[in-house]
Design a protein around this motif. Sequence first.
Motif, PDB file in Angstrom:
ATOM      1  N   LYS A 144      33.649  36.287  27.598  1.00 50.07           N
ATOM      2  CA  LYS A 144      33.898  35.911  28.818  1.00 50.07           C
ATOM      3  C   LYS A 144      33.071  34.490  29.700  1.00 50.07           C
ATOM      4  O   LYS A 144      33.768  33.808  30.490  1.00 50.07           O
ATOM      5  N   HIS A 182      16.524  38.369  32.833  1.00 52.30           N
ATOM      6  CA  HIS A 182      17.293  38.754  31.284  1.00 52.30           C
ATOM      7  C   HIS A 182      17.055  39.528  30.614  1.00 52.30           C
ATOM      8  O   HIS A 182      15.924  39.620  30.819  1.00 52.30           O
ATOM      9  N   TYR A 202      26.470  41.709  21.437  1.00 48.01           N
ATOM     10  CA  TYR A 202      26.229  41.130  22.755  1.00 48.01           C
ATOM     11  C   TYR A 202      26.985  39.755  23.103  1.00 48.01           C
ATOM     12  O   TYR A 202      27.291  39.658  23.786  1.00 48.01           O
ATOM     13  N   ILE A 203      26.487  38.768  21.966  1.00 51.34           N
ATOM     14  CA  ILE A 203      26.844  37.769  22.169  1.00 51.34           C
ATOM     15  C   ILE A 203      28.237  37.041  22.106  1.00 51.34           C
ATOM     16  O   ILE A 203      28.598  36.257  22.769  1.00 51.34           O
ATOM     17  N   ASP A 230      20.053  37.242  25.896  1.00 51.96           N
ATOM     18  CA  ASP A 230      20.420  36.329  27.041  1.00 51.96           C
ATOM     19  C   ASP A 230      20.420  35.042  26.962  1.00 51.96           C
ATOM     20  O   ASP A 230      20.183  34.029  27.063  1.00 51.96           O
ATOM     21  N   ASP A 254      30.056  32.782  29.091  1.00 50.88           N
ATOM     22  CA  ASP A 254      28.939  32.905  29.561  1.00 50.88           C
ATOM     23  C   ASP A 254      27.726  32.337  28.132  1.00 50.88           C
ATOM     24  O   ASP A 254      28.066  32.286  27.729  1.00 50.88           O
ATOM     25  N   ARG A 255      26.976  31.283  29.376  1.00 52.81           N
ATOM     26  CA  ARG A 255      26.192  31.008  28.494  1.00 52.81           C
ATOM     27  C   ARG A 255      24.877  31.328  27.963  1.00 52.81           C
ATOM     28  O   ARG A 255      24.195  32.423  28.945  1.00 52.81           O
ATOM     29  N   LEU A 256      24.491  31.928  27.111  1.00 54.75           N
ATOM     30  CA  LEU A 256      22.915  32.086  26.821  1.00 54.75           C
ATOM     31  C   LEU A 256      22.209  31.047  27.561  1.00 54.75           C
ATOM     32  O   LEU A 256      22.450  29.806  27.603  1.00 54.75           O
ATOM     33  N   LYS A 285      19.484  33.820  19.396  1.00 56.26           N
ATOM     34  CA  LYS A 285      20.791  34.561  19.170  1.00 56.26           C
ATOM     35  C   LYS A 285      21.227  34.984  17.720  1.00 56.26           C
ATOM     36  O   LYS A 285      22.223  35.389  17.391  1.00 56.26           O
ATOM     37  N   GLN A 337      30.532  38.925  22.452  1.00 54.65           N
ATOM     38  CA  GLN A 337      31.041  39.536  24.656  1.00 54.65           C
ATOM     39  C   GLN A 337      30.767  38.493  24.938  1.00 54.65           C
ATOM     40  O   GLN A 337      32.030  38.435  26.167  1.00 54.65           O
ATOM     41  N   LYS A 338      29.547  38.010  24.824  1.00 60.46           N
ATOM     42  CA  LYS A 338      29.552  36.422  25.677  1.00 60.46           C
ATOM     43  C   LYS A 338      30.025  35.382  26.444  1.00 60.46           C
ATOM     44  O   LYS A 338      30.641  35.038  27.208  1.00 60.46           O
ATOM     45  N   GLU A 339      30.620  35.197  24.944  1.00 62.82           N
ATOM     46  CA  GLU A 339      31.178  33.949  24.769  1.00 62.82           C
ATOM     47  C   GLU A 339      33.281  34.222  24.710  1.00 62.82           C
ATOM     48  O   GLU A 339      33.481  33.175  25.603  1.00 62.82           O
TER      49      GLU A 339
END
Length: 115
Positions: free
Chosen positions: A109, A85, A102-103, A89, A111-113, A94, A105-107
Motif C-alpha cells: 500500500k 497504533h 502485516y508489514i 505499525d 504505508d511507512r512504519l 518489524k 501489506q503495508k509495503e
Amino acid sequence: MIKKNICMMFIIFTLVGCHGKPPSPQTHETWIKEGYSSADVYHALLECGFNKSYNQTDGLTHNEIAEGELCMLKNGFRCRNPKDHITCDYARYKDLPACQEYIKQKEIKGDRLLK
C-alpha cells in the motif's frame, strides 16, 4: 519546628502524588466495534489471546501482543482513538514473526512504519 517541616513535606509529596498522570485505559477500552459492548470487546480480546488482568497484555511477549492485535483487526475491531497504533505499525517491531504479513501489506500500500 523540624517535626512541623517534615510533616509539611509529607503532605506536599502526598498531594503532588495524587495529581499525577491518570492510569492508562484498560486494554478492552482501547478497542471498539459497532454494536459491541465493552463486555463483548473483553471476550473478543480473550479469544484473541489476551489475558484476564487489568492490563490484558501483562506477561505477554511483544509477538503475542502483536498476534492479539492483528486478531482483533481481522475480527473487525479498530482502535478507539484513531491516533493509536498497533505494535506492528512500529519499525522497532518489524522483525516479529506475527508482523511479517502485516508489514508486507503495508509495503504494498506504500504505508511507512512509525519510528
